[in-house]
Design a protein around this motif. Structure first.
Motif, PDB file in Angstrom:
ATOM      1  N   CYS A 137      -8.095   8.391  -4.859  1.00  0.00           N
ATOM      2  CA  CYS A 137      -7.915   9.769  -5.373  1.00  0.00           C
ATOM      3  C   CYS A 137      -9.036   9.920  -6.420  1.00  0.00           C
ATOM      4  O   CYS A 137      -9.729  11.015  -5.978  1.00  0.00           O
TER       5      CYS A 137
ATOM      6  N   THR B 299      -3.008   9.995 -11.101  1.00  0.00           N
ATOM      7  CA  THR B 299      -3.655   9.694 -11.232  1.00  0.00           C
ATOM      8  C   THR B 299      -3.881   8.937 -13.090  1.00  0.00           C
ATOM      9  O   THR B 299      -4.865   7.647 -13.523  1.00  0.00           O
TER      10      THR B 299
ATOM     11  N   ASP C 166      -0.533  14.496   0.800  1.00  0.00           N
ATOM     12  CA  ASP C 166      -1.882  12.979   0.339  1.00  0.00           C
ATOM     13  C   ASP C 166      -1.599  12.840  -1.102  1.00  0.00           C
ATOM     14  O   ASP C 166      -0.837  13.468  -1.512  1.00  0.00           O
ATOM     15  N   PRO C 167      -1.741  11.185  -1.381  1.00  0.00           N
ATOM     16  CA  PRO C 167      -1.256  10.702  -2.543  1.00  0.00           C
ATOM     17  C   PRO C 167      -2.105  11.501  -3.860  1.00  0.00           C
ATOM     18  O   PRO C 167      -1.098  11.847  -5.299  1.00  0.00           O
ATOM     19  N   CYS C 168      -3.115  12.341  -4.229  1.00  0.00           N
ATOM     20  CA  CYS C 168      -3.599  12.330  -5.055  1.00  0.00           C
ATOM     21  C   CYS C 168      -3.297  14.447  -4.573  1.00  0.00           C
ATOM     22  O   CYS C 168      -4.554  14.512  -3.589  1.00  0.00           O
TER      23      CYS C 168
ATOM     24  N   GLN D 111       1.427  -1.267  -0.324  1.00  0.00           N
ATOM     25  CA  GLN D 111       0.097  -0.215   0.181  1.00  0.00           C
ATOM     26  C   GLN D 111       1.016   1.382   0.302  1.00  0.00           C
ATOM     27  O   GLN D 111       0.746   2.757  -0.593  1.00  0.00           O
ATOM     28  N   ARG D 112       1.569   1.059   0.628  1.00  0.00           N
ATOM     29  CA  ARG D 112       2.791   2.359   0.627  1.00  0.00           C
ATOM     30  C   ARG D 112       3.730   2.923  -0.750  1.00  0.00           C
ATOM     31  O   ARG D 112       3.830   3.706  -1.214  1.00  0.00           O
TER      32      ARG D 112
ATOM     33  N   GLU E  47       0.629   4.361  -3.037  1.00  0.00           N
ATOM     34  CA  GLU E  47       0.576   5.255  -2.583  1.00  0.00           C
ATOM     35  C   GLU E  47       2.217   6.583  -3.062  1.00  0.00           C
ATOM     36  O   GLU E  47       1.297   7.419  -3.384  1.00  0.00           O
ATOM     37  N   THR E  48       2.680   5.570  -2.952  1.00  0.00           N
ATOM     38  CA  THR E  48       3.958   6.699  -3.367  1.00  0.00           C
ATOM     39  C   THR E  48       4.088   6.895  -4.805  1.00  0.00           C
ATOM     40  O   THR E  48       4.695   7.138  -5.299  1.00  0.00           O
TER      41      THR E  48
ATOM     42  N   ARG F  16       1.102   8.767  -6.251  1.00  0.00           N
ATOM     43  CA  ARG F  16       2.389  10.475  -5.508  1.00  0.00           C
ATOM     44  C   ARG F  16       2.681  11.115  -6.605  1.00  0.00           C
ATOM     45  O   ARG F  16       2.685  12.449  -6.879  1.00  0.00           O
TER      46      ARG F  16
ATOM     47  N   VAL G  35      -8.947  11.603  -0.699  1.00  0.00           N
ATOM     48  CA  VAL G  35      -7.597  12.071  -0.401  1.00  0.00           C
ATOM     49  C   VAL G  35      -8.163  13.670  -0.795  1.00  0.00           C
ATOM     50  O   VAL G  35      -7.558  14.285  -2.168  1.00  0.00           O
TER      51      VAL G  35
ATOM     52  N   ALA H 205      -4.584   2.960  -4.324  1.00  0.00           N
ATOM     53  CA  ALA H 205      -4.589   4.791  -3.989  1.00  0.00           C
ATOM     54  C   ALA H 205      -5.374   5.406  -5.148  1.00  0.00           C
ATOM     55  O   ALA H 205      -5.829   6.625  -4.199  1.00  0.00           O
TER      56      ALA H 205
END
Length: 167
Positions: free
Chosen positions: A131, A88, A141-143, A76-77, A80-81, A84, A136, A127
């Protein structure tokens, strides 16, 4: 009753158990192999001989590593990276996933990369979905902007009390 008829009946029962999932799939698979050995359809020495192949052991080990990445939150991390840094959009997400796959394949075999990349792609999807539904909203945050499910930016319209749009 002929051996072929018994084997077809056993296969039908195993297929029924696979479809209905009355018992867990792993138990169904092992029970089917054991039943084939006990009923004499295959020699007893060959019942589990396919599991001793080094490729099968490698797959099993890498699935354990992939599951650990999923359950510890590492996938998940990483997802998300990737979101980010790439956003998307479909093309940018594909490039991000390819870069992660290249990084994994530099230290893993092809089989290990395939087994570990699946949880990472699921993390990227989670992730990107977060978004796209607008959960988010902060710049950390990623988005950074709200998008729809296809990754297209949505405009944030405000309604006047008269019903017209205002930017």
């Amino acid at each position: 009753m002929a051996q072929s008829t018994k084997c077809l009946i056993l296969l039908a029962v195993i297929a029924l158990f696979f479809v209905t999932e009355i018992i867990p799939l792993a138990v169904t698979a092992m029970a089917g192999a054991i039943a084939c050995g006990l009923l004499g359809f295959i020699p007893a020495k060959q019942v589990f001989s396919g599991l001793s192949n080094s490729t099968v052991v490698l797959f099993a080990g890498m699935f354990v590593v992939g599951a650990a990445m999923f359950y510890t939150g590492l996938a998940q991390r990483i997802g998300e990276t990737v979101v980010r840094f790439t956003g998307t959009g479909e093309n940018s997400l594909m490039i991000g996933i390819m870069l992660v796959g290249a990084a994994l394949s530099s230290v893993l075999s092809n089989t290990g990369t395939a087994a570990c990349l699946l949880p990472v792609v699921l993390g990227v999807c989670a992730a990107a979905t977060a978004c796209s539904i607008g959960r988010v909203r902060s710049s950390k945050d990623p988005c950074f902007y709200r998008t729809d499910a296809s990754g297209i930016r949505l405009r944030r319209w405000r309604y006047h009390h008269s019903g017209r749009y205002a930017s």
